[in-house]
Write a protein that holds these residues in place. Structure first.
Motif, PDB file in Angstrom:
ATOM      1  N   VAL A 133       0.885  -1.178  -0.104  1.00 44.68           N
ATOM      2  CA  VAL A 133       0.031   0.014   0.016  1.00 44.68           C
ATOM      3  C   VAL A 133       0.682   1.281  -0.120  1.00 44.68           C
ATOM      4  N   LEU A 134       1.901   1.390   0.811  1.00 49.48           N
ATOM      5  CA  LEU A 134       2.590   2.573   1.034  1.00 49.48           C
ATOM      6  C   LEU A 134       3.599   2.732  -0.058  1.00 49.48           C
ATOM      7  N   ALA A 135       4.080   1.524  -0.935  1.00 45.27           N
ATOM      8  CA  ALA A 135       4.888   1.743  -1.881  1.00 45.27           C
ATOM      9  C   ALA A 135       3.970   2.258  -3.371  1.00 45.27           C
ATOM     10  N   HIS A 136       2.903   1.694  -3.350  1.00 44.86           N
ATOM     11  CA  HIS A 136       2.128   2.278  -4.383  1.00 44.86           C
ATOM     12  C   HIS A 136       1.835   3.772  -4.277  1.00 44.86           C
ATOM     13  N   ALA A 137       1.313   4.166  -2.974  1.00 41.87           N
ATOM     14  CA  ALA A 137       1.131   5.464  -2.722  1.00 41.87           C
ATOM     15  C   ALA A 137       2.309   6.326  -3.058  1.00 41.87           C
ATOM     16  N   ALA A 138       3.421   6.083  -2.358  1.00 40.08           N
ATOM     17  CA  ALA A 138       4.744   6.806  -2.792  1.00 40.08           C
ATOM     18  C   ALA A 138       5.240   6.879  -4.145  1.00 40.08           C
ATOM     19  N   GLY A 139       4.846   5.993  -4.753  1.00 34.17           N
ATOM     20  CA  GLY A 139       5.431   5.771  -6.216  1.00 34.17           C
ATOM     21  C   GLY A 139       4.986   6.419  -7.238  1.00 34.17           C
ATOM     22  N   PRO A 140       5.223   5.961  -8.357  1.00 36.97           N
ATOM     23  CA  PRO A 140       4.784   6.666  -9.728  1.00 36.97           C
ATOM     24  C   PRO A 140       3.461   6.925  -9.960  1.00 36.97           C
ATOM     25  N   ALA A 141       2.593   6.109  -9.385  1.00 40.83           N
ATOM     26  CA  ALA A 141       1.190   5.978  -9.413  1.00 40.83           C
ATOM     27  C   ALA A 141       0.392   6.884  -8.300  1.00 40.83           C
ATOM     28  N   GLY A 142       1.343   7.485  -7.571  1.00 35.27           N
ATOM     29  CA  GLY A 142       0.905   8.346  -6.359  1.00 35.27           C
ATOM     30  C   GLY A 142       1.872   9.617  -6.124  1.00 35.27           C
ATOM     31  N   MET A 143       2.624   9.585  -5.375  1.00 29.68           N
ATOM     32  CA  MET A 143       3.165  10.930  -4.929  1.00 29.68           C
ATOM     33  C   MET A 143       4.126  11.285  -5.839  1.00 29.68           C
ATOM     34  N   VAL A 144       4.941  10.434  -6.244  1.00 24.71           N
ATOM     35  CA  VAL A 144       5.918  10.640  -7.218  1.00 24.71           C
ATOM     36  C   VAL A 144       5.399  11.127  -8.552  1.00 24.71           C
ATOM     37  N   THR A 168      -0.655  14.536  -2.226  1.00 25.82           N
ATOM     38  CA  THR A 168      -0.922  14.669  -0.801  1.00 25.82           C
ATOM     39  C   THR A 168      -2.035  13.646  -0.466  1.00 25.82           C
ATOM     40  N   GLY A 169      -2.934  13.428  -1.155  1.00 23.66           N
ATOM     41  CA  GLY A 169      -4.428  12.739  -0.723  1.00 23.66           C
ATOM     42  C   GLY A 169      -3.841  11.374  -0.792  1.00 23.66           C
ATOM     43  N   VAL A 170      -3.060  10.750  -1.695  1.00 24.39           N
ATOM     44  CA  VAL A 170      -2.757   9.111  -1.649  1.00 24.39           C
ATOM     45  C   VAL A 170      -2.185   8.669  -0.529  1.00 24.39           C
ATOM     46  N   GLY A 203       2.363  12.339  -8.950  1.00 21.75           N
ATOM     47  CA  GLY A 203       1.890  13.929  -8.252  1.00 21.75           C
ATOM     48  C   GLY A 203       2.805  14.847  -8.623  1.00 21.75           C
ATOM     49  N   GLN A 204       4.001  14.640  -7.950  1.00 23.76           N
ATOM     50  CA  GLN A 204       5.088  15.615  -8.210  1.00 23.76           C
ATOM     51  C   GLN A 204       5.663  15.783  -9.567  1.00 23.76           C
ATOM     52  N   ALA A 205       5.508  14.796 -10.510  1.00 27.44           N
ATOM     53  CA  ALA A 205       6.074  14.900 -11.716  1.00 27.44           C
ATOM     54  C   ALA A 205       4.900  15.809 -12.438  1.00 27.44           C
ATOM     55  N   TYR A 206       3.709  15.628 -12.332  1.00 34.32           N
ATOM     56  CA  TYR A 206       2.763  16.157 -12.920  1.00 34.32           C
ATOM     57  C   TYR A 206       2.717  17.708 -12.403  1.00 34.32           C
ATOM     58  N   ASP A 207       3.111  18.080 -11.299  1.00 34.98           N
ATOM     59  CA  ASP A 207       3.077  19.372 -10.822  1.00 34.98           C
ATOM     60  C   ASP A 207       4.365  20.115 -11.368  1.00 34.98           C
ATOM     61  N   LEU A 208       5.658  19.278 -11.499  1.00 34.10           N
ATOM     62  CA  LEU A 208       6.742  19.832 -12.334  1.00 34.10           C
ATOM     63  C   LEU A 208       6.358  20.114 -13.750  1.00 34.10           C
ATOM     64  N   PHE A 258      -6.802  19.305   3.811  1.00 43.16           N
ATOM     65  CA  PHE A 258      -5.586  19.794   3.818  1.00 43.16           C
ATOM     66  C   PHE A 258      -4.803  20.505   2.732  1.00 43.16           C
ATOM     67  N   GLN A 259      -5.146  19.918   1.782  1.00 46.64           N
ATOM     68  CA  GLN A 259      -4.403  20.517   0.488  1.00 46.64           C
ATOM     69  C   GLN A 259      -4.845  22.166   0.337  1.00 46.64           C
ATOM     70  N   ILE A 260      -6.348  22.153   0.101  1.00 39.14           N
ATOM     71  CA  ILE A 260      -7.022  23.394  -0.050  1.00 39.14           C
ATOM     72  C   ILE A 260      -6.379  24.537   1.015  1.00 39.14           C
ATOM     73  N   THR A 261      -6.658  23.797   2.260  1.00 36.23           N
ATOM     74  CA  THR A 261      -6.009  25.010   3.528  1.00 36.23           C
ATOM     75  C   THR A 261      -4.591  25.371   3.104  1.00 36.23           C
ATOM     76  N   ASP A 262      -3.987  24.414   2.662  1.00 35.51           N
ATOM     77  CA  ASP A 262      -2.257  24.637   2.558  1.00 35.51           C
ATOM     78  C   ASP A 262      -2.277  25.736   1.400  1.00 35.51           C
ATOM     79  N   ASP A 263      -3.299  25.527   0.483  1.00 31.31           N
ATOM     80  CA  ASP A 263      -3.105  26.645  -0.816  1.00 31.31           C
ATOM     81  C   ASP A 263      -3.507  27.989  -0.240  1.00 31.31           C
ATOM     82  N   ILE A 264      -4.613  27.831   0.615  1.00 27.82           N
ATOM     83  CA  ILE A 264      -5.027  29.291   1.217  1.00 27.82           C
ATOM     84  C   ILE A 264      -3.737  29.900   1.996  1.00 27.82           C
ATOM     85  N   LEU A 265      -3.301  29.059   2.880  1.00 28.85           N
ATOM     86  CA  LEU A 265      -2.096  29.740   3.588  1.00 28.85           C
ATOM     87  C   LEU A 265      -1.135  30.151   2.747  1.00 28.85           C
TER      88      LEU A 265
END
Length: 295
Positions: A143-154, A182-184, A156-161, A218-225
């Motif tokens: 679960v954590l590997a999937h969430a932290a990897g290319p289908a999740g956090m990585v 964030t969400g995954v 999302g960061q690539a898409y952000d970049l 969490f993410q919306i409040t982070d954007d607001i801050l």
């Protein structure tokens, strides 16, 4: 101090005491690497992810203290992601949690390695657990590997970049990016608690919906801050999203609309865990606590 703040403070103290013991130097020649890893891991922060994991276990009737290594593995993954996010090739930030970013202190190469070290150590920490049977630990690792990897956090960061400089990715693009970044991980936290507690499918679904809505809050409040908070509140420079021409809930909608969306997602998170009853008090209080930051 209200009950939510008291719970956060108490769990943070326990988690940080455990983190202090995790990464002793075993090879003197590698000491600079361990120093860089511990610099970010022990730099403070809210510790929301491990606290959320422990709270979910307690809501499911489990004694959370025996799972402290698992909780700290989540924080190792989070700390790694922050080190890499701050790099010149990514967000190029100079401050994190009120301190100079890792690469500003140790250099870019060592910062990359510190992040790599924290990520891989997180899975070593999980794999050596004896607090649950091998099948449950294996499921948590997946679960954590999937969430932290290319289908999740990585991913999302690539898409952000790739989206940097393009403020017109639209609502669906924004949701995709934020869920990946964030969400995954929030979803993984709740899923891992459900696995270790052997929760029935219906309860796991409750936790899934809660995680989705909490991550969004969490993410919306982070954007607001980032748009109207202070450096003291964030522990890093404000306005970095605008500087990098990034799409946020504030830039795509408006400040008032973003606050409304945060309120709605928080309400849905609270409603999701209502079936868990009194044991889920902290889970119910946390979304409202996040909203206080932007009122």
């Amino acid at each position: 101090m209200n009950p939510c703040e008291a719970y956060l403070a108490a769990k943070k103290t326990v988690i940080e005491a455990h983190l202090q013991q995790l990464l002793p130097v075993t090879e003197p020649a590698f000491a600079p690497l361990y120093k860089a890893m511990n610099y970010s891991l022990l730099a403070g922060g809210k510790r929301i992810r491990p606290i959320l994991f422990l709270a979910a276990l307690e809501a499911l009737g489990k004694e959370s203290s025996v799972y402290m290594d698992v909780a700290c593995a989540l924080e190792c993954v989070h700390s790694y992601s922050l080190i890499h996010d701050d790099l010149p090739a990514m967000d190029n930030d100079d401050l994190r949690r009120g301190k100079p970013t890792n690469h500003r202190v140790f250099g870019e190469g060592m910062a990359i390695l510190a992040g790599d070290g924290l990520l891989t150590f997180a899975f070593e920490l999980l794999a050596r657990q004896r607090v649950a049977d091998a099948e449950k630990i294996g499921a948590c690792i997946r679960v954590l590997a999937h969430a932290a990897g290319p289908a999740g956090m990585v991913g999302g960061q690539a898409y952000d970049l790739l989206s940097e400089g393009h403020g017109d990715i639209g609502t669906e693009g924004l949701k995709l990016m934020h869920r990946g970044k964030t969400g995954v991980i929030f979803e993984a936290v709740m899923s891992m608690a459900g696995i270790l507690a052997a929760a029935p499918a219906a309860v796991r679904q409750v936790l899934q919906v809660y995680a989705e809505q909490l991550g969004l809050t969490f993410q919306i409040t982070d954007d607001i801050l980032d748009a109207c908070g202070t450096e003291a509140e964030l522990g890093k420079p404000v306005g970095s999203d605008v500087k990098n021409n990034k799409a946020t809930y504030v830039t795509l909608f408006s400040l008032d609309k973003a606050k409304q969306l945060a309120q709605e997602s928080a309400q849905q998170a609270v409603a999701a865990v209502a079936p868990l009853g009194a044991s889920a008090r902290f889970l119910r209080d946390l979304p409202e606590y996040l909203l206080v930051r932007v009122k």
